[in-house]
Design a protein around this motif. Structure first.
Motif, short mmCIF file in Angstrom:
data_model
loop_
_atom_site.label_atom_id
_atom_site.label_comp_id
_atom_site.label_asym_id
_atom_site.label_seq_id
_atom_site.Cartn_x
_atom_site.Cartn_y
_atom_site.Cartn_z
N THR A 2 0.84 -1.20 0.00
CA THR A 2 0.00 0.00 0.00
C THR A 2 0.87 1.26 0.00
OG1 THR A 2 -1.71 -1.19 1.22
CG2 THR A 2 -1.85 1.22 1.22
N LEU A 3 1.92 1.26 0.81
CA LEU A 3 2.86 2.40 0.82
C LEU A 3 3.51 2.57 -0.55
CD1 LEU A 3 4.68 1.93 4.25
CD2 LEU A 3 2.91 3.61 3.67
N ALA A 4 3.90 1.48 -1.17
CA ALA A 4 4.52 1.55 -2.50
C ALA A 4 3.57 2.17 -3.52
CB ALA A 4 4.96 0.17 -2.95
N GLU A 5 2.30 1.79 -3.46
CA GLU A 5 1.32 2.36 -4.39
C GLU A 5 1.08 3.84 -4.10
OE1 GLU A 5 0.29 0.93 -7.02
OE2 GLU A 5 0.49 -1.20 -6.66
N LEU A 6 1.10 4.23 -2.83
CA LEU A 6 0.97 5.65 -2.48
C LEU A 6 2.14 6.46 -3.06
CD1 LEU A 6 -0.23 5.82 1.23
CD2 LEU A 6 -1.24 7.02 -0.69
N PHE A 7 3.35 5.97 -2.86
CA PHE A 7 4.53 6.68 -3.36
C PHE A 7 4.57 6.69 -4.88
CE2 PHE A 7 6.41 6.12 0.93
CZ PHE A 7 6.76 7.45 1.14
N ALA A 8 3.99 5.68 -5.52
CA ALA A 8 3.96 5.63 -6.98
C ALA A 8 2.92 6.59 -7.55
CB ALA A 8 3.69 4.21 -7.45
N GLY A 9 2.06 7.12 -6.68
CA GLY A 9 1.08 8.12 -7.11
C GLY A 9 -0.11 7.54 -7.85
N ARG A 10 -0.48 6.33 -7.58
CA ARG A 10 -1.62 5.70 -8.26
C ARG A 10 -2.92 6.11 -7.58
NH1 ARG A 10 2.50 1.95 -8.69
NH2 ARG A 10 3.09 1.60 -10.85
N GLU A 11 -3.32 7.32 -7.85
CA GLU A 11 -4.45 7.96 -7.18
C GLU A 11 -5.76 7.19 -7.34
OE1 GLU A 11 -6.89 12.15 -7.47
OE2 GLU A 11 -4.80 12.10 -8.11
N ALA A 12 -5.98 6.59 -8.49
CA ALA A 12 -7.24 5.88 -8.75
C ALA A 12 -7.48 4.75 -7.76
CB ALA A 12 -7.26 5.34 -10.17
#
Length: 76
Positions: free
Chosen positions: A56-66
């Motif tokens: 989840t942190l990785a997806e947040l940092f990757a900027g996957r807003e959707a």
């Protein structure tokens, strides 16, 4: 009203969100990590969601807003 599927054995945040599995929002904890410190040691018993939280942190940092629409972190 249909029930959401339980994400048993799934440790991938994207898969849980895109496939409509039941998800307990842990993004408030992620935002606290960003705001309140430097170093963290995630010590939890086996099967307590460490891998999912890191993903989840990785997806947040990757900027996957959707993936985060409707969760706490987008209401900020």
């Amino acid at each position: 009203m249909s029930r959401k599927k339980l994400p048993i054995g799934i440790q991938n945040f994207r898969e849980i969100r895109e496939e409509g599995h039941y998800y307990v929002d842990k993004t408030p904890f992620a935002l606290r990590l960003f705001d309140e410190g430097k170093y963290y040691f995630l010590s939890r018993p086996r099967r307590f969601g460490k891998s999912l939280f890191i993903d989840t942190l990785a997806e947040l940092f990757a900027g996957r807003e959707a993936l985060f629409r409707g969760l706490h972190c987008t209401s900020r």
